[in-house]
Design a protein around this motif. Structure first.
Motif, PDB file in Angstrom:
ATOM      1  N   VAL A  99       7.558  -8.552  -1.762  1.00  0.00           N
ATOM      2  CA  VAL A  99       8.848  -8.882  -1.143  1.00  0.00           C
ATOM      3  C   VAL A  99       9.597  -9.911  -1.982  1.00  0.00           C
ATOM      4  CG1 VAL A  99       9.936  -9.996   0.850  1.00  0.00           C
ATOM      5  CG2 VAL A  99       8.184  -8.250   1.199  1.00  0.00           C
ATOM      6  N   THR A 107      12.664  -8.764  -4.313  1.00  0.00           N
ATOM      7  CA  THR A 107      13.948  -9.334  -3.926  1.00  0.00           C
ATOM      8  C   THR A 107      14.648  -9.895  -5.158  1.00  0.00           C
ATOM      9  OG1 THR A 107      13.152  -9.858  -1.701  1.00  0.00           O
ATOM     10  CG2 THR A 107      15.088 -11.049  -2.457  1.00  0.00           C
ATOM     11  N   CYS A 145      16.075  -6.988  -6.955  1.00  0.00           N
ATOM     12  CA  CYS A 145      17.343  -6.564  -6.344  1.00  0.00           C
ATOM     13  C   CYS A 145      18.497  -7.384  -6.891  1.00  0.00           C
ATOM     14  CB  CYS A 145      17.268  -6.729  -4.821  1.00  0.00           C
ATOM     15  SG  CYS A 145      16.189  -5.563  -3.965  1.00  0.00           S
ATOM     16  N   VAL A 190      16.071  -1.904  -2.295  1.00  0.00           N
ATOM     17  CA  VAL A 190      16.353  -2.357  -0.923  1.00  0.00           C
ATOM     18  C   VAL A 190      15.539  -1.550   0.076  1.00  0.00           C
ATOM     19  CG1 VAL A 190      18.127  -2.489   0.872  1.00  0.00           C
ATOM     20  CG2 VAL A 190      18.628  -3.317  -1.433  1.00  0.00           C
ATOM     21  N   VAL A 222      11.729  -2.799  -0.311  1.00  0.00           N
ATOM     22  CA  VAL A 222      11.488  -4.149   0.205  1.00  0.00           C
ATOM     23  C   VAL A 222      11.619  -4.169   1.721  1.00  0.00           C
ATOM     24  CG1 VAL A 222      12.323  -6.536   0.206  1.00  0.00           C
ATOM     25  CG2 VAL A 222      12.210  -5.252  -1.931  1.00  0.00           C
ATOM     26  N   SER A 223      12.589  -3.454   2.255  1.00  0.00           N
ATOM     27  CA  SER A 223      12.771  -3.454   3.708  1.00  0.00           C
ATOM     28  C   SER A 223      11.591  -2.803   4.419  1.00  0.00           C
ATOM     29  CB  SER A 223      14.076  -2.752   4.091  1.00  0.00           C
ATOM     30  OG  SER A 223      14.066  -1.393   3.702  1.00  0.00           O
ATOM     31  N   THR A 254       8.772  -5.288   4.380  1.00  0.00           N
ATOM     32  CA  THR A 254       9.135  -6.302   5.373  1.00  0.00           C
ATOM     33  C   THR A 254       8.834  -5.801   6.777  1.00  0.00           C
ATOM     34  OG1 THR A 254      10.884  -7.158   3.926  1.00  0.00           O
ATOM     35  CG2 THR A 254      11.058  -7.676   6.273  1.00  0.00           C
ATOM     36  N   VAL A 262      17.129  -8.195   4.366  1.00  0.00           N
ATOM     37  CA  VAL A 262      16.931  -8.102   2.922  1.00  0.00           C
ATOM     38  C   VAL A 262      18.279  -8.111   2.203  1.00  0.00           C
ATOM     39  CG1 VAL A 262      16.137  -6.590   1.056  1.00  0.00           C
ATOM     40  CG2 VAL A 262      14.698  -6.962   3.064  1.00  0.00           C
ATOM     41  N   VAL A 277      19.422 -10.893  -0.592  1.00  0.00           N
ATOM     42  CA  VAL A 277      19.764 -10.441  -1.944  1.00  0.00           C
ATOM     43  C   VAL A 277      21.200 -10.803  -2.288  1.00  0.00           C
ATOM     44  CG1 VAL A 277      20.061  -8.418  -3.419  1.00  0.00           C
ATOM     45  CG2 VAL A 277      18.063  -8.590  -1.937  1.00  0.00           C
ATOM     46  N   SER A 330      10.217 -11.359 -11.401  1.00  0.00           N
ATOM     47  CA  SER A 330       9.907 -10.139 -10.659  1.00  0.00           C
ATOM     48  C   SER A 330       8.662  -9.467 -11.215  1.00  0.00           C
ATOM     49  CB  SER A 330      11.092  -9.174 -10.716  1.00  0.00           C
ATOM     50  OG  SER A 330      10.743  -7.926 -10.175  1.00  0.00           O
TER      51      SER A 330
END
Length: 412
Positions: A94, A98, A101, A284, A287-288, A291, A321, A325, A341
Motif C-alpha cells: 500500500v 501509493t 501512483c 489505484v 492499492v484499493s 486496502t 486511496v 495520491v 516504491s
C-alpha cells in the motif's frame, strides 16, 4: 451490505489490466535512472529484473490460484506465514504503490504540461479515481484503449530508431562501466516497471475461474511486457547510448529526435501520458483492493471495507486511496518516488516467494520461489541508499503500528 466483489474479468481482461500497469509509464520513467545506475550494463540489468519478475510472477500465480481473494500477498502471507507477515506485505504494498501512483500521475503531468505537472497530476488522479468508482468493467474498457494506444506508440519508437541511419550497434554496449553493484541497482529500478502484474493477483476476487485464469494471465502479461521492454531499450540505446539515455528527462522522445524524426516527439509524449494514465488506473485498482483486504481484517479502518451495492467496487477504499495520491502528486518528487516504491514492492514479493515456498510439492515451484526471494532481497539492498533507508523506516513504522495495535487488542 454485501462486501463481496463481483467476478467479471476473464483471461483477456486480466492480461490487459496487467499490461496496463507494466507496458505503461514504467518504460518511460524508469529507463533513464536505470541507465544512470547500470551504465552500459543496462540490458543485463533488464535481464536480471526480468528473471526476478518471472520468479515473483510464478510464485504469485500459484498462490493466487490457491487463494483467489482481493489483497494479493497480504492474503498469501497471512495464510502461509502468519498474520504479521501478511500485514507487513500489505503495508509495504500500500505504501510503496501509493508512491508509484504519485510517480505515474507526475509522469502524466510532465509530458502533458511541463512546468504545471503537479496540477495536471492531481487532475489525472481525480479523473481515474472516478473511472475506477464506475465499476470494474468500465475500468477494463479504459485499460484496453490505453494499452492499444501505448503499444502502437512504442512500436513506432522501435521502428523509427532501429531503421534510422543514426542507429549504431556499438552504442548498445558502450558507455560507463558501472560494475556489479550498479547493474543490480539498475535492475532494482527497472523492477519498478515490471511489477504491474501484481494487479492481476490483487484483483483475484474479481476474476472469473481464478484457479485457471490467473496462472494463465500472469505469465502472458509478463512475457509481452518483457518483449516490449527489451525492444524499446535496444532501440533507445542504439541511437542515444547509455550515457545520453541516463541524462534524458524524456528518453524516448529524445530517441526519436536523435533518429531524425523530431516530428514524432509530440506523439511519443502523448503515448507517455497515456501510458502513465494506464499505469495509474491499474495502480489505484490494486492499492484499493489491498486496502479493502486489510480493512476487512481490522488493520485499516473498517469503513474502507465497504463495497458499493450496485457497482460492486470498494468505493470507500478507492476514494481514500485517490485522496492520498492526490496529495502526494501535489507535493512529491518523481525519481525519489520510483526508488521508494521499488523497495516496498520488493519486500512485498519477498514475502510472496517465502509464502510460495511453503506450498511444497513441486520442486520447480520451490526452486523458483527461492531464486525470487533471494533476488528481491538483493535488489532491495542495492537500491539507492536514500530509497532503501526511507523504505526500511516506513516498514519499521508499520511493524510498530502492528505491535501497538496488538497490545491494545490484548487489553480489551
Amino acid at each position: 451490505m454485501d462486501n463481496e466483489l463481483k467476478r467479471t474479468l476473464g483471461v483477456f481482461d486480466a492480461v490487459v489490466v496487467g499490461l496496463g500497469a507494466m507496458v505503461g509509464a514504467g518504460i518511460f520513467a524508469a529507463l533513464a535512472p536505470a541507465a544512470g545506475a547500470a551504465g552500459r550494463g543496462l540490458l543485463a540489468a533488464l535481464v536480471v529484473a526480468a528473471v526476478v519478475a518471472y520468479c515473483n510472477a510464478h510464485s504469485s500465480a500459484r498462490l493466487a490460484a490457491r487463494y483467489p481473494a482481493s489483497g494479493g500477498t497480504y492474503v498469501y502471507g497471512r495464510e502461509r506465514l502468519g498474520p504479521f507477515w501478511g500485514y507487513l506485505a500489505g503495508w509495504g504494498f500500500v505504501v510503496g504503490k501509493t508512491a508509484s501512483c504519485a510517480a505515474m500521475a507526475l509522469t502524466v503531468g510532465a509530458y502533458v504540461w511541463p512546468g504545471r505537472e503537479h496540477a495536471v497530476a492531481v487532475a489525472a488522479v481525480v479523473a481515474l479515481t472516478a473511472a475506477g468508482y464506475g465499476g470494474m468493467q468500465k475500468s477494463a474498457r479504459v485499460a484496453r484503449l490505453i494499452v492499444a494506444a501505448v503499444l502502437a506508440v512504442l512500436a513506432g519508437v522501435v521502428v523509427v530508431c532501429l531503421t534510422s541511419r543514426a542507429a549504431d550497434p556499438g552504442l548498445l554496449t558502450g558507455g560507463r562501466e558501472a560494475g556489479p553493484v550498479g547493474l543490480l541497482q539498475g535492475a532494482g529500478l527497472l523492477f519498478f516497471a515490471f511489477a504491474g502484474y501484481a494487479r492481476i493477483t490483487t484483483l483475484g476476487e474479481e476474476v472469473r475461474d481464478p484457479e485457471r485464469t490467473i496462472p494463465r494471465a500472469v505469465p502472458i502479461a509478463l512475457g509481452i511486457a518483457l518483449c516490449v521492454y527489451a525492444a524499446v531499450a535496444v532501440a533507445a540505446l542504439s541511437v542515444l547510448g547509455s550515457d545520453a539515455l541516463a541524462g534524458s528527462a524524456a528518453p524516448l522522445a529524445d530517441a526519436v529526435r536523435a533518429a531524425g524524426w523530431p516530428g514524432a516527439a509530440p506523439v511519443v509524449r502523448v503515448g507517455a501520458a497515456l501510458a502513465a494514465l494506464g499505469s495509474l488506473l491499474a495502480l489505484v485498482l490494486g492499492v484499493s483492493r489491498t486496502t479493502l483486504a486489510m480493512a476487512r481484517d481490522g488493520h485499516l479502518p473498517r469503513a474502507l471495507a465497504a463495497v458499493h451495492p450496485r457497482r460492486q467496487v470498494p468505493h470507500h477504499a478507492e476514494l481514500a486511496v485517490g485522496a492520498v495520491v492526490a496529495v502526494l502528486a501535489a507535493t512529491a518528487d518523481l525519481r525519489g518516488a520510483i526508488g521508494f516504491s521499488s523497495f516496498g514492492v520488493l519486500v512485498y514479493y519477498a514475502i510472496a516467494n517465502a509464502s510460495a515456498w511453503t506450498l511444497g510439492a513441486a520442486v520447480k515451484g520451490r526452486a523458483v520461489a527461492a531464486v525470487g526471494l533471494v533476488g528481491c532481497v538483493v535488489l532491495a539492498c542495492t537500491l539507492p541508499l536514500a530509497s532503501a533507508v526511507a523504505g526500511a523506516a516506513v516498514l519499521a513504522l508499520g511493524a510498530l503500528l502492528y505491535a501497538v495495535r496488538g497490545r491494545l487488542r490484548s487489553r480489551t
